[in-house]
Write an enzyme that holds these catalytic residues in place. Structure first.
Site, short mmCIF file in Angstrom:
data_model
loop_
_atom_site.label_atom_id
_atom_site.label_comp_id
_atom_site.label_asym_id
_atom_site.label_seq_id
_atom_site.Cartn_x
_atom_site.Cartn_y
_atom_site.Cartn_z
N GLN A 116 0.81 -1.26 0.06
CA GLN A 116 0.20 0.02 0.07
C GLN A 116 0.88 1.15 -0.07
O GLN A 116 1.62 1.51 1.06
CB GLN A 116 -0.79 -0.10 1.27
CG GLN A 116 -1.81 1.10 1.65
CD GLN A 116 -2.43 1.12 2.89
OE1 GLN A 116 -1.88 0.40 3.93
NE2 GLN A 116 -3.23 2.06 3.06
N GLY A 117 0.88 2.06 -1.08
CA GLY A 117 1.79 3.17 -1.24
C GLY A 117 1.18 4.48 -0.97
O GLY A 117 0.77 5.24 -1.77
N TYR A 118 0.86 4.54 0.40
CA TYR A 118 0.20 5.97 0.69
C TYR A 118 1.19 6.83 1.40
O TYR A 118 1.25 7.95 1.12
CB TYR A 118 -0.92 5.69 1.89
CG TYR A 118 -2.19 5.15 1.50
CD1 TYR A 118 -2.50 4.60 0.39
CD2 TYR A 118 -3.50 5.43 2.20
CE1 TYR A 118 -3.55 4.03 -0.03
CE2 TYR A 118 -4.67 5.00 1.87
CZ TYR A 118 -4.85 4.27 0.54
OH TYR A 118 -6.03 4.06 0.18
N SER A 119 1.78 6.54 2.41
CA SER A 119 2.66 7.61 3.35
C SER A 119 4.01 8.17 2.33
O SER A 119 4.38 7.17 1.70
CB SER A 119 2.99 6.78 4.56
OG SER A 119 1.90 6.38 5.06
N SER A 158 5.13 -1.44 3.90
CA SER A 158 5.29 -2.91 4.35
C SER A 158 4.92 -3.68 3.07
O SER A 158 4.32 -3.33 2.32
CB SER A 158 3.75 -2.97 5.64
OG SER A 158 3.84 -1.97 6.47
N GLU A 190 -9.26 -1.13 6.48
CA GLU A 190 -7.89 -1.06 7.12
C GLU A 190 -8.45 -0.95 8.85
O GLU A 190 -7.64 -1.41 9.53
CB GLU A 190 -6.91 0.08 7.00
CG GLU A 190 -5.64 -0.04 7.05
CD GLU A 190 -4.80 1.34 6.58
OE1 GLU A 190 -5.24 2.38 5.98
OE2 GLU A 190 -3.64 1.15 6.85
C1 LIG Z 1 4.36 -0.59 11.39
C2 LIG Z 1 3.79 0.44 10.42
C3 LIG Z 1 3.72 -0.11 9.15
C4 LIG Z 1 3.06 0.97 8.30
N1 LIG Z 1 2.77 0.35 6.99
C5 LIG Z 1 2.29 1.37 6.06
C6 LIG Z 1 2.01 1.05 4.52
O1 LIG Z 1 2.23 -0.31 4.34
N2 LIG Z 1 1.86 1.91 3.85
C7 LIG Z 1 1.74 3.13 4.13
O2 LIG Z 1 1.30 3.95 3.13
N3 LIG Z 1 2.11 3.58 5.39
C8 LIG Z 1 2.39 2.86 6.35
N4 LIG Z 1 2.63 3.11 7.55
C9 LIG Z 1 2.81 4.68 7.55
C10 LIG Z 1 1.72 5.11 8.66
O3 LIG Z 1 0.32 4.99 8.12
C11 LIG Z 1 2.03 6.50 9.06
O4 LIG Z 1 3.29 6.41 9.69
C12 LIG Z 1 0.90 7.09 10.01
O5 LIG Z 1 -0.10 7.65 9.27
C13 LIG Z 1 1.40 8.62 10.59
O6 LIG Z 1 2.31 9.27 9.64
P1 LIG Z 1 3.61 9.97 10.10
O7 LIG Z 1 4.34 8.99 10.26
O8 LIG Z 1 3.67 10.76 8.84
O9 LIG Z 1 3.30 10.88 11.29
P2 LIG Z 1 2.43 12.38 11.31
O10 LIG Z 1 1.26 12.38 10.34
O11 LIG Z 1 3.42 13.36 10.68
O12 LIG Z 1 2.34 12.52 12.97
C14 LIG Z 1 3.21 13.02 13.69
C15 LIG Z 1 2.52 13.19 15.22
O13 LIG Z 1 1.39 14.04 14.95
C16 LIG Z 1 -0.05 13.75 15.32
N5 LIG Z 1 -1.04 14.06 14.49
C17 LIG Z 1 -0.84 14.49 13.06
N6 LIG Z 1 -2.16 14.78 12.79
C18 LIG Z 1 -2.81 15.04 13.80
C19 LIG Z 1 -4.25 15.55 13.92
N7 LIG Z 1 -4.98 16.00 12.95
N8 LIG Z 1 -4.78 15.56 15.26
C20 LIG Z 1 -4.08 15.01 16.14
N9 LIG Z 1 -2.92 14.61 16.25
C21 LIG Z 1 -2.33 14.54 14.91
C22 LIG Z 1 0.43 12.20 15.04
O14 LIG Z 1 -0.66 11.34 15.96
C23 LIG Z 1 1.51 11.95 15.63
O15 LIG Z 1 1.81 11.79 16.86
C24 LIG Z 1 3.21 2.11 8.36
C25 LIG Z 1 3.78 2.81 9.87
C26 LIG Z 1 3.79 1.75 10.64
C27 LIG Z 1 4.30 2.35 11.93
#
Ligand SMILES: Cc1cc2nc3c(=O)[nH]c(=O)nc-3n(C[C@H](O)[C@H](O)[C@H](O)COP(=O)(O)OP(=O)(O)OC[C@H]3O[C@@H](n4cnc5c(N)ncnc54)[C@H](O)[C@@H]3O)c2cc1C
Length: 399
Positions: free
Chosen positions: A129-132, A164, A247
């Site tokens: 899944q290519g989101y982040s 992942s 999800e």
């Molecule tokens: C084990 C694991 C597997 C993953 N697998 C995938 C995958 O297969 N494909 C994929 O695309 N991504 C994947 N991810 C990525 C994951 O979806 C993102 O890490 C997650 O959505 C958070 O984004 P970020 O790391 O950019 O943190 P940020 O969005 O920058 O957040 C930083 C902090 O700010 C807080 N925050 C942000 N916005 C808000 C808000 N509106 N209100 C309150 N608090 C807020 C967050 O809670 C966090 O504490 C994976 C992550 C992990 C840990």
């Protein structure tokens, strides 16, 4: 409220239990879970995926017309309970089977369903899944990966992160920007991209647990055919939301319960100063607290399943399960690290084959994956409790 399963459900459980007793990989039936490394691990997981498919247990929640069992929500719950109880190996195509397949069934074209859906179920094609992206996680609408139409294909440039299973994957369910003239969540398109091509490269991310479960994935003039757009060009947000709902509707509470039972067994059998650990009042108090929380989380999950049975679609209740399970998993594994003490450092040579130590490290990522605990709380606040929307969360794909 009736907490008993009826005869039909118990028959489903018996059938699965009998199948697992015969088909779990060698050693796993006796609790010896040999986790191989590298190519051997990949082959082991692919073989297990195939075994599940051949037995008709790969996608129990899929409609029968797409090769699934059309299992009811209660049967799906029993499936999760039994898989956790048996400590079954994970599915390597978990993203394909739990998120991408159901999204294609809901939003794909007939040609896409025909081309992709059977190979997802059989595990012949693994998905990621290519989101982040480095600057777009919770706020996925800030993504900068671009897709441009050139002739009858789309050319993709940009970078994804935390992807992942990309190291095993054949295809990626990708979100990209195709137009930036409108609002942030407009002009986004979802594309199916073959990642085994020259324009795609990746670097694994080394985790504290010594695994490399996710990756940075680079798209450098990668291409995909115009037939591989899911939904409408520029209206991918709706598809992103569809996949996110699937999800959020998966729970890990039953594997957490299994970890709790493993810890309980350890405390019953291990001694300190000649006394079983469980005789220590401080340990007992912690175990009692965890036991109560596991039971409460399960009951809350059952209530959410009952509500979903009535609406028929995944709703915001899934976020409650995610928050409760992720926090419980983290607290449980922290207690386990306290109780196990220095033996934890022995890793797989230590107690419980290192599983609790692995889970402790993994529990921090669980809180983040599929939308962080904060984002899940926003969903609960806005969509379950009816609180006003917060400006930031309106922009987030996770809500
Ligand atoms: C084990 C694991 C597997 C993953 N697998 C995938 C995958 O297969 N494909 C994929 O695309 N991504 C994947 N991810 C990525 C994951 O979806 C993102 O890490 C997650 O959505 C958070 O984004 P970020 O790391 O950019 O943190 P940020 O969005 O920058 O957040 C930083 C902090 O700010 C807080 N925050 C942000 N916005 C808000 C808000 N509106 N209100 C309150 N608090 C807020 C967050 O809670 C966090 O504490 C994976 C992550 C992990 C840990």
């Amino acid at each position: 409220m009736n907490f008993e399963y009826d005869d039909e459900h118990e028959a489903f459980r018996r059938e699965l239990r009998e199948w697992l007793a015969e088909n779990l990989p060698a050693g796993w039936r006796d609790g010896e879970r040999e986790m191989l490394e590298g190519d051997e691990r990949e082959q082991f997981l692919r073989d297990w995926q195939r075994t599940l498919y051949d037995g008709g247990w790969a996608g129990v929640h899929w409609p029968e017309e797409y090769g699934g069992r059309g299992a009811s929500l209660i049967e799906q719950t029993i499936y999760r309970e039994e898989m956790a109880r048996a400590n079954a190996p994970p599915q390597i195509n978990v993203i394909g089977i739990n998120f991408v397949g159901p999204t294609l069934v809901a939003a794909g074209t007939e040609a896409q369903k025909e081309r992709f859906v059977p190979n997802i179920l059989s595990g012949e094609e693994i998905w990621c899944q290519g989101y982040s992206e480095p600057d777009a996680g919770s706020d996925i609408a800030s993504l900068t990966t671009r897709a441009e139409k050139q002739g009858d294909q789309w050319v993709i440039n940009g970078q994804k992160i935390w992807t992942s299973y990309a190291q095993y994957a054949d295809w990626c369910f990708l979100v990209a920007r195709t137009d930036d003239s409108g609002l942030k969540h407009e002009g986004i398109t979802t594309l199916l991209v073959d990642i085994d091509q020259e324009g795609v490269s990746m670097d694994p991310i080394h985790q504290a647990s010594d695994e490399e479960g996710f990756n940075q994935v680079y798209f450098d003039d990668a291409v995909t055919s115009a037939d591989n757009i899911v939904g409408e060009v520029g209206r991918g947000w709706e598809v992103v939301m569809t996949l996110s709902a699937f999800e959020h509707s998966t729970t890990t509470i039953f594997s957490i319960e299994q970890n709790y039972l493993d810890l309980l067994e350890y405390c019953r059998t291990e001694t300190r100063a000649g006394e079983p650990l469980i005789e220590d009042a401080r340990v007992r108090r912690k175990l009692a607290d965890l036991d109560a929380r596991v039971q409460a989380a399960k009951v809350s999950h059952y209530r959410n399943v009952s509500e979903r049975s009535e609406t028929g679609t995944p709703g915001p209740e899934g976020s409650m399960d995610l928050v409760v399970a992720d926090e419980l998993r983290n607290d449980l594994t922290n207690v386990a690290m306290d109780v196990l003490g220095p033996e934890t450092a022995l890793w797989e040579d230590g107690p419980n084959d290192g599983r609790l130590a692995d889970d402790y490290l993994g529990s921090y990522g669980s809180w983040i994956a599929a939308g962080t605990g904060d984002i899940q709380r926003n969903i609960i606040g806005e969509r379950v409790l009816g609180l006003p929307k917060d400006d930031k969360s309106q922009e987030s794909h996770r809500t």
